[in-house]
Scaffold this active site. Sequence first.
Site, PDB file in Angstrom:
ATOM      1  N   LYS A  96       0.836  -1.201   0.000  1.00 41.03           N
ATOM      2  CA  LYS A  96       0.000   0.000   0.000  1.00 41.03           C
ATOM      3  C   LYS A  96       0.873   1.254   0.000  1.00 41.03           C
ATOM      4  O   LYS A  96       1.733   1.425   0.859  1.00 41.03           O
ATOM      5  CB  LYS A  96      -0.927   0.019   1.221  1.00 41.03           C
ATOM      6  CG  LYS A  96      -2.011  -1.041   1.177  1.00 41.03           C
ATOM      7  CD  LYS A  96      -2.901  -1.005   2.405  1.00 41.03           C
ATOM      8  CE  LYS A  96      -3.920   0.094   2.334  1.00 41.03           C
ATOM      9  NZ  LYS A  96      -4.907   0.008   3.445  1.00 41.03           N
ATOM     10  N   ILE A  97       0.610   2.115  -0.971  1.00 39.79           N
ATOM     11  CA  ILE A  97       1.312   3.398  -1.093  1.00 39.79           C
ATOM     12  C   ILE A  97       0.257   4.494  -1.166  1.00 39.79           C
ATOM     13  O   ILE A  97      -0.663   4.409  -1.988  1.00 39.79           O
ATOM     14  CB  ILE A  97       2.205   3.431  -2.347  1.00 39.79           C
ATOM     15  CG1 ILE A  97       3.291   2.360  -2.259  1.00 39.79           C
ATOM     16  CG2 ILE A  97       2.822   4.814  -2.536  1.00 39.79           C
ATOM     17  CD1 ILE A  97       4.172   2.270  -3.496  1.00 39.79           C
TER      18      ILE A  97
END
Length: 378
Positions: free
Chosen positions: A152-153
Amino acid sequence: MNRPAPSTPSPAVRDRLAELSAAGVSVWLDDLSRERLRSGTLAALVRDRSVVGVTTNPTIFAKALSQGDAYDRQTAELAAAGTDVASAIRAITVADVQEACDLFRPVWESSGGVDGRVSLEVDPTLARDSDATVAEAAVLWKAVDRPNLLVKIPATEQGLPAIVHAIAAGISVNVTLIFSVERYELVARAYLDGLAGARRNGHDLGRIASVASFFVSRVDAEIDRRLDTIGTDAALALRGRAAVANSRLAYAAYEKVLASTEWAELSDRGATPQRPLWASTGVKNPDYPDTLYVSELVVAGTVNTMPEKTIDAFADHGDTTGDRVTGYADEARAVFDELEAVGIDFTDVFLTLENEGVAAFEKSWAELRDTVEHQLAR
């Protein structure tokens, strides 16, 4: 001899989550803990509730580590080895995600890599640092070492180039904290650029997956607050309508990406779409139906990641009444026009939501650090 009257067969129990899945919506659980893994409750959700993926965030891990004793043995071993807090957090979260990835591996295989995904977020304190985010994503990808991981970014301005570089390196990404259509369009651009880079770098595009996570309930919470402040009849009549409209406009933008020549060329080379994911779908206003952000966002090829409370609510009384997104763009734009007419500043709304989202995850990360530090010391 009196014979008992033949019993009337009871009607089959309606499996509402299976209906949702049959409509093309992938049900993911927005939660993970070692207790869930070890007790079998996560496996039960896969078996009985049509759950085909998991998302996590710092808040989820902070809560998991603060409750029960499931992590005591590992933290004791880490403490005995003299492990620092940051390394201990990574070891603990990676272990949970690896186990969850293994649990979902059959789903990943049977779905051709579409589902069976588990998300792990980069350190949220890096959200404004592109280079550090890329480096952290690479470390997590290597540490977990599972093909069904999503790193997750956040979709901050600094996160966008990090997404490009991570995808180009062959890392599958869950782009989180998307609030506006304008930001989504930049996220979609980052995915396309990343895939082009991955191709140049010799990666199999079919092995790279991505979802674009639109936060839903927080949009209504913020805009409703502002509508209450405005207080006119016209403003108050618009409460609870912004989030669904925003999501429908985002999906219309996604359809434009799929219709582009650039996407067609990448698709021909094996690339898979960056699916829209509806996140933050538990209602925050108790006056709203508790399945609002599920029933109103049914459309094939999307993900809805829900807390277990929302999953249970939908299983009990949710309705899948066909596609509720495709073709609703004009209606959604009309809602936004009305909101703007009563004084809603969307630029300020979405900036506020992004800043609050980053701050909330940073706070949870600090709580996670404090919890691990305490357990290591103990």
